[in-house]
Write a protein that holds these residues in place. Structure first.
Motif, PDB file in Angstrom:
ATOM      1  N   GLY A 153      43.259  40.883  48.006  1.00 15.47           N
ATOM      2  CA  GLY A 153      42.380  39.757  48.340  1.00 15.47           C
ATOM      3  C   GLY A 153      43.139  38.438  48.352  1.00 15.47           C
ATOM      4  N   TYR A 154      44.021  38.283  47.390  1.00 15.44           N
ATOM      5  CA  TYR A 154      44.824  37.053  47.285  1.00 15.44           C
ATOM      6  C   TYR A 154      45.667  36.864  48.568  1.00 15.44           C
ATOM      7  N   ALA A 176      45.089  38.152  51.451  1.00 14.42           N
ATOM      8  CA  ALA A 176      44.188  37.874  52.587  1.00 14.42           C
ATOM      9  C   ALA A 176      43.709  36.428  52.543  1.00 14.42           C
ATOM     10  N   GLY A 177      43.450  35.894  51.342  1.00 11.44           N
ATOM     11  CA  GLY A 177      43.026  34.504  51.196  1.00 11.44           C
ATOM     12  C   GLY A 177      44.104  33.541  51.647  1.00 11.44           C
ATOM     13  N   LEU A 178      45.326  33.818  51.220  1.00 14.83           N
ATOM     14  CA  LEU A 178      46.465  32.990  51.637  1.00 14.83           C
ATOM     15  C   LEU A 178      46.595  32.993  53.162  1.00 14.83           C
ATOM     16  N   ALA A 208      44.363  33.749  55.419  1.00 15.71           N
ATOM     17  CA  ALA A 208      43.226  33.101  56.095  1.00 15.71           C
ATOM     18  C   ALA A 208      43.367  31.591  56.064  1.00 15.71           C
ATOM     19  N   ALA A 209      43.838  31.040  54.922  1.00 15.09           N
ATOM     20  CA  ALA A 209      44.001  29.596  54.792  1.00 15.09           C
ATOM     21  C   ALA A 209      45.067  29.091  55.781  1.00 15.09           C
ATOM     22  N   TRP A 259      38.679  42.055  44.891  1.00 13.03           N
ATOM     23  CA  TRP A 259      39.222  41.552  46.155  1.00 13.03           C
ATOM     24  C   TRP A 259      38.681  40.150  46.425  1.00 13.03           C
ATOM     25  N   GLY A 295      40.304  37.634  44.232  1.00 12.60           N
ATOM     26  CA  GLY A 295      41.659  37.378  44.695  1.00 12.60           C
ATOM     27  C   GLY A 295      41.668  36.521  45.953  1.00 12.60           C
ATOM     28  N   TYR A 296      40.750  36.806  46.849  1.00 13.99           N
ATOM     29  CA  TYR A 296      40.651  36.039  48.104  1.00 13.99           C
ATOM     30  C   TYR A 296      40.399  34.562  47.806  1.00 13.99           C
ATOM     31  N   GLY A 345      43.461  33.049  46.467  1.00 14.89           N
ATOM     32  CA  GLY A 345      44.459  32.854  47.520  1.00 14.89           C
ATOM     33  C   GLY A 345      44.155  31.625  48.363  1.00 14.89           C
ATOM     34  N   LEU A 346      42.896  31.472  48.719  1.00  9.32           N
ATOM     35  CA  LEU A 346      42.465  30.278  49.469  1.00  9.32           C
ATOM     36  C   LEU A 346      42.789  29.010  48.685  1.00  9.32           C
TER      37      LEU A 346
END
Lengths: 254, 254
Positions: free
Chosen positions: A243-244, A246-248, A250-251, B240, B243-244, B247-248
């Motif tokens: 998830g991390y 994916a978050g990175l 996406a940002a 997830w 984490g997302y 990450g954002l």
């Protein structure tokens, strides 16, 4: 109300050390006096040995790799690796086993534990005339709770679930979510007499003949929850990391 | 090599419907002829009833909230909610139970199942003179495998784990990781005679007196894995998502 009788779990004594090619049906039939409705719980280890699933311990890492469909979770120190095996079973080290095997060797799980159970049940029914069920058991860890319990990894001629869905409780209300996994309960019960150090790889559970049925009933593979329905299909840390990332990503794209 | 004997699991017949304030020790002692080394597996439901843990079904959502320490996972359709209860046990709906209870009511788990088990074991030892162990059981789902098995949520006077660590296998090699959770195996075994619809809330397991011991042995709380050591402490989706979000946030700050 169904009749409730006592249950007896008999250790099967006199099973010799099993080697590749041994006829397990003959070995078990010689050691047991079986009755209609008996359920045999057979430790997967002797099934693996009879099927020649022993390999050199030097190949252990390769074997775990070969037996693994995917890694589910790894402990922070890297020492515990929880793996989904090619059988769909989630277990430490993909079920590759180094205890109670000759020095320098490890054991893989049977290629097809449901198939092994079916061959045993069919063979024992033919050899003894008794309508028996067979469970092939393995020792599995679990999420949330320490220690291990024996569970069913193969089954034939026995209902793996006791399906109360559609039934009613003692107050007449629907039992909507109750689906006892009797195959796992039978495996757990049998472990109480087989134990780990006593050389008793087979136990007979007597007293639930209602659970015995056709050889083509669904096997233990049907116990494995499909990944799509499993809320714990991947370790918490691994899911967080995914998830991390994916978050990175996406940002950066957004 | 320890002696391996057969195991018998006896359903306890004649237990009446339990109401708040009932003396479970007296009820069970009247229904059973107990021997040294017997292990009683008592369905948590009757312990809850005796302890007055029944509430109006209208309060079910509030009750689940009150019994919950945290939400562990929720299914995509929102219908299944896996919760860590105040007891540390991870279970659907925090163990709040609506089957086999009077219409319009739900049952909460006992306040302290290990304490309930201890009171029962002490009372039964005093009343019968037999050195017995007690397990309080509940029906729990699990990760990775469909259906439920009965597990130990309370225990007293009985070893919850059979500790082979430091022992050796039949080939003389160390059994390093083997820690069978015999309390859960006993609960699972007992479910095979108690079943769900037969009104048999207590079973006696006879044949493993070696597992019975002091009343102050660790209880079932010791089975619950500490969150820090649990690789599946939070649902895959929830992990997830967390984490997302992290990450954002990291991308925005970086």
């Amino acid at each position: 109300m169904p009749d409730v009788a006592e249950l007896t779990i008999l250790p099967l004594r006199g099973i010799p050390e099993i080697r590749e090619g041994d006829d397990l049906v003959a070995v078990i039939a010689a050691a047991a006096t079986l009755r209609d409705g008996d359920i045999l719980v057979v430790t997967s280890k002797i099934v693996s040995k009879a099927e020649g699933r022993m390999i050199a311990a030097d190949d252990r890492a390769d074997a775990i790799e070969a037996e693994s469909a995917r890694i589910v979770a790894t402990s922070a120190d890297g020492r515990v690796r929880i793996v989904e095996s090619r059988l769909g079973i989630i277990a430490a080290a993909a079920g590759v086993d180094a205890s109670n095997t000759p020095e320098g060797t490890v054991l893989l799980l049977p290629v097809d534990p449901d198939g092994s159970a079916r061959a045993l049940a069919a063979g024992l029914r033919a050899a003894t005339g008794a309508q028996v069920g067979v469970i092939v058991s393995d020792t599995l860890g679990r999420a949330w709770r320490d220690g291990q319990t024996d569970s069913a990894i193969g089954a034939a001629g026995v209902h793996v679930f006791e399906d109360y869905r559609g039934g009613v409780d003692s107050a007449g209300r629907p039992l909507v979510v109750t689906l006892p996994c009797v195959a796992d309960e039978l495996a757990a019960a049998a472990d109480l007499v087989k134990r780990k150090t006593t050389g008793v790889p087979v136990a007979v559970v007597r007293g639930r003949p209602d659970l015995v049925g056709d050889l083509d009933l669904p096997g233990a593979r049907s116990i494995v929850r499909e990944r799509e329905r499993d809320l714990f299909h991947t370790g918490s840390h691994e899911s967080w990391e995914a998830g991390y990332a994916a978050g990175l990503a996406a940002a950066r794209e957004g």
